[in-house]
Design a protein around this motif. Structure first.
Motif, PDB file in Angstrom:
ATOM      1  N   LEU A 179      46.311  21.729  42.362  1.00  0.00           N
ATOM      2  CA  LEU A 179      46.725  23.119  42.184  1.00  0.00           C
ATOM      3  C   LEU A 179      48.185  23.346  42.540  1.00  0.00           C
ATOM      4  O   LEU A 179      48.744  24.388  42.204  1.00  0.00           O
ATOM      5  CB  LEU A 179      45.820  24.043  43.012  1.00  0.00           C
ATOM      6  N   GLY A 180      48.802  22.394  43.191  1.00  0.00           N
ATOM      7  CA  GLY A 180      50.231  22.498  43.454  1.00  0.00           C
ATOM      8  C   GLY A 180      51.059  22.426  42.185  1.00  0.00           C
ATOM      9  O   GLY A 180      52.250  22.763  42.187  1.00  0.00           O
ATOM     10  N   GLU A 181      50.449  21.982  41.076  1.00  0.00           N
ATOM     11  CA  GLU A 181      51.164  21.850  39.806  1.00  0.00           C
ATOM     12  C   GLU A 181      51.053  23.089  38.920  1.00  0.00           C
ATOM     13  O   GLU A 181      51.824  23.240  37.968  1.00  0.00           O
ATOM     14  CB  GLU A 181      50.609  20.659  39.014  1.00  0.00           C
ATOM     15  N   VAL A 182      50.096  23.955  39.169  1.00  0.00           N
ATOM     16  CA  VAL A 182      49.834  25.045  38.226  1.00  0.00           C
ATOM     17  C   VAL A 182      50.843  26.180  38.407  1.00  0.00           C
ATOM     18  O   VAL A 182      51.458  26.313  39.466  1.00  0.00           O
ATOM     19  CB  VAL A 182      48.402  25.592  38.372  1.00  0.00           C
ATOM     20  N   PRO A 183      51.017  27.004  37.374  1.00  0.00           N
ATOM     21  CA  PRO A 183      51.892  28.173  37.534  1.00  0.00           C
ATOM     22  C   PRO A 183      51.410  29.082  38.654  1.00  0.00           C
ATOM     23  O   PRO A 183      50.208  29.174  38.922  1.00  0.00           O
ATOM     24  CB  PRO A 183      51.770  28.880  36.177  1.00  0.00           C
ATOM     25  N   THR A 184      52.343  29.762  39.290  1.00  0.00           N
ATOM     26  CA  THR A 184      51.983  30.743  40.307  1.00  0.00           C
ATOM     27  C   THR A 184      50.974  31.733  39.755  1.00  0.00           C
ATOM     28  O   THR A 184      50.043  32.160  40.459  1.00  0.00           O
ATOM     29  CB  THR A 184      53.244  31.487  40.791  1.00  0.00           C
ATOM     30  N   LEU A 185      51.123  32.095  38.499  1.00  0.00           N
ATOM     31  CA  LEU A 185      50.214  33.027  37.851  1.00  0.00           C
ATOM     32  C   LEU A 185      48.765  32.545  37.907  1.00  0.00           C
ATOM     33  O   LEU A 185      47.839  33.327  38.109  1.00  0.00           O
ATOM     34  CB  LEU A 185      50.650  33.233  36.398  1.00  0.00           C
ATOM     35  N   ARG A 186      48.571  31.244  37.751  1.00  0.00           N
ATOM     36  CA  ARG A 186      47.204  30.691  37.784  1.00  0.00           C
ATOM     37  C   ARG A 186      46.641  30.755  39.204  1.00  0.00           C
ATOM     38  O   ARG A 186      45.461  31.066  39.393  1.00  0.00           O
ATOM     39  CB  ARG A 186      47.215  29.250  37.275  1.00  0.00           C
ATOM     40  N   GLU A 224      37.456  21.948  44.568  1.00  0.00           N
ATOM     41  CA  GLU A 224      36.350  21.005  44.791  1.00  0.00           C
ATOM     42  C   GLU A 224      35.165  21.286  43.879  1.00  0.00           C
ATOM     43  O   GLU A 224      34.404  20.371  43.535  1.00  0.00           O
ATOM     44  CB  GLU A 224      35.911  21.074  46.259  1.00  0.00           C
ATOM     45  N   THR A 225      34.997  22.535  43.472  1.00  0.00           N
ATOM     46  CA  THR A 225      33.823  22.914  42.682  1.00  0.00           C
ATOM     47  C   THR A 225      34.131  23.170  41.204  1.00  0.00           C
ATOM     48  O   THR A 225      33.228  23.499  40.441  1.00  0.00           O
ATOM     49  CB  THR A 225      33.162  24.173  43.282  1.00  0.00           C
ATOM     50  N   ASN A 226      35.390  23.020  40.810  1.00  0.00           N
ATOM     51  CA  ASN A 226      35.776  23.299  39.431  1.00  0.00           C
ATOM     52  C   ASN A 226      36.643  22.183  38.850  1.00  0.00           C
ATOM     53  O   ASN A 226      37.614  22.441  38.133  1.00  0.00           O
ATOM     54  CB  ASN A 226      36.514  24.644  39.342  1.00  0.00           C
ATOM     55  N   GLY A 227      36.274  20.948  39.149  1.00  0.00           N
ATOM     56  CA  GLY A 227      37.059  19.813  38.683  1.00  0.00           C
ATOM     57  C   GLY A 227      37.199  19.762  37.171  1.00  0.00           C
ATOM     58  O   GLY A 227      38.271  19.440  36.647  1.00  0.00           O
ATOM     59  N   ALA A 228      36.120  20.080  36.438  1.00  0.00           N
ATOM     60  CA  ALA A 228      36.179  20.038  34.976  1.00  0.00           C
ATOM     61  C   ALA A 228      37.145  21.085  34.433  1.00  0.00           C
ATOM     62  O   ALA A 228      37.873  20.836  33.463  1.00  0.00           O
ATOM     63  CB  ALA A 228      34.784  20.248  34.391  1.00  0.00           C
ATOM     64  N   VAL A 229      37.176  22.249  35.066  1.00  0.00           N
ATOM     65  CA  VAL A 229      38.112  23.301  34.639  1.00  0.00           C
ATOM     66  C   VAL A 229      39.552  22.834  34.821  1.00  0.00           C
ATOM     67  O   VAL A 229      40.393  22.984  33.925  1.00  0.00           O
ATOM     68  CB  VAL A 229      37.858  24.604  35.424  1.00  0.00           C
ATOM     69  N   PRO A 249      46.190  15.904  51.107  1.00  0.00           N
ATOM     70  CA  PRO A 249      45.963  14.458  50.953  1.00  0.00           C
ATOM     71  C   PRO A 249      45.733  14.081  49.492  1.00  0.00           C
ATOM     72  O   PRO A 249      45.257  14.896  48.698  1.00  0.00           O
ATOM     73  CB  PRO A 249      44.695  14.229  51.787  1.00  0.00           C
ATOM     74  N   ALA A 250      46.067  12.863  49.153  1.00  0.00           N
ATOM     75  CA  ALA A 250      45.921  12.393  47.774  1.00  0.00           C
ATOM     76  C   ALA A 250      44.479  12.482  47.298  1.00  0.00           C
ATOM     77  O   ALA A 250      44.218  12.607  46.098  1.00  0.00           O
ATOM     78  CB  ALA A 250      46.418  10.956  47.658  1.00  0.00           C
ATOM     79  N   THR A 251      43.533  12.443  48.212  1.00  0.00           N
ATOM     80  CA  THR A 251      42.116  12.512  47.858  1.00  0.00           C
ATOM     81  C   THR A 251      41.611  13.947  47.682  1.00  0.00           C
ATOM     82  O   THR A 251      40.477  14.162  47.278  1.00  0.00           O
ATOM     83  CB  THR A 251      41.270  11.830  48.936  1.00  0.00           C
ATOM     84  N   SER A 252      42.462  14.920  47.978  1.00  0.00           N
ATOM     85  CA  SER A 252      42.058  16.326  47.909  1.00  0.00           C
ATOM     86  C   SER A 252      42.237  16.873  46.498  1.00  0.00           C
ATOM     87  O   SER A 252      43.322  16.781  45.915  1.00  0.00           O
ATOM     88  CB  SER A 252      42.884  17.161  48.895  1.00  0.00           C
TER      89      SER A 252
END
Length: 208
Positions: A188-195, A22-27, A180-183
């Motif tokens: 983050l469900g797409e990023v590598p486990t490492l991330r 929620e606080t790092n959307g640009a990242v 939810p789609a709005t969350s």
């Protein structure tokens, strides 16, 4: 789950990841390339580009003017080409060919004044996001004495392959995908486990 010298339960990890998203959307958009991770390794995975440097700035690499020409001129094309874009730290046991290749590339970015572990890790993670963890001062607090170089890479790998952590990270990813789609956390469900691990390691270090 155990991350470095700290522990966190799945429910708390989800809460922390929600707050991070929620606080790092640009990242997430400009550094991680979400949604879709369509820019894994950058537009040219085997070269350092202006685009790569700009993306690291979004996550706070704080590059100096003098860093930029040096980074663009470092001879790393062969070292990058020797490591597949999807190479995983889980497959890089210490002493293995992949681990040694990872450390050889890491060494190419060592020794330039003012270009420390945090800047280097943010660039290397961008180029090979499944192999190199991001590090910062908070992550170094979480990993204590194993917070740099081969010791850090090995310690993070140990956490990734820990059977209990493997189970918990899978559960984390399932729950993130089910957000939810709005969350924002759903991304983050797409990023590598490492991330996910390095985000949690940073948050745990910051909370000390």
């Amino acid at each position: 789950m155990n991350i470095g010298t700290r522990k966190i339960v799945v429910d708390e990890a989800i809460a922390q990841l929600r707050l991070y998203a929620e606080t790092n959307g640009a990242v997430l958009q400009y550094y991680d390339g979400l949604p879709g991770m369509t820019t894994v390794g950058g537009s040219d995975p085997n070269r350092i580009t202006f685009e790569d440097l700009a993306r690291t700035m979004v996550i706070g690499s704080d590059l100096r003017a003098m860093d930029i020409p040096w980074l663009l001129e470092v001879d790393v094309e062969k070292d990058l080409a020797a490591i597949p874009v999807d190479a995983r730290l889980e497959d890089a046991a210490p002493g293995s060919e992949l681990f040694e290749a990872a450390m050889a590339l890491d060494d190419k970015f060592t020794g330039h004044r003012g270009f420390g572990h945090a800047k280097k890790s943010k660039l290397l993670h961008l180029k090979r996001p499944y192999l190199y963890p991001v590090t910062d001062s908070f992550i170094r607090m979480t990993y204590g004495t194993s917070a740099a170089g081969s010791a850090f890479l090995s310690a993070v790998r140990d956490d990734l392959v820990n059977p209990a952590n493997v189970r918990d990270f899978k559960l984390l990813q399932v729950r993130l995908i089910a957000e939810p789609a709005t969350s924002a956390a759903r991304l983050l469900g797409e990023v590598p486990t490492l991330r996910l691990l390095d985000i949690l390691a940073s948050l745990l270090g910051e909370a000390k």
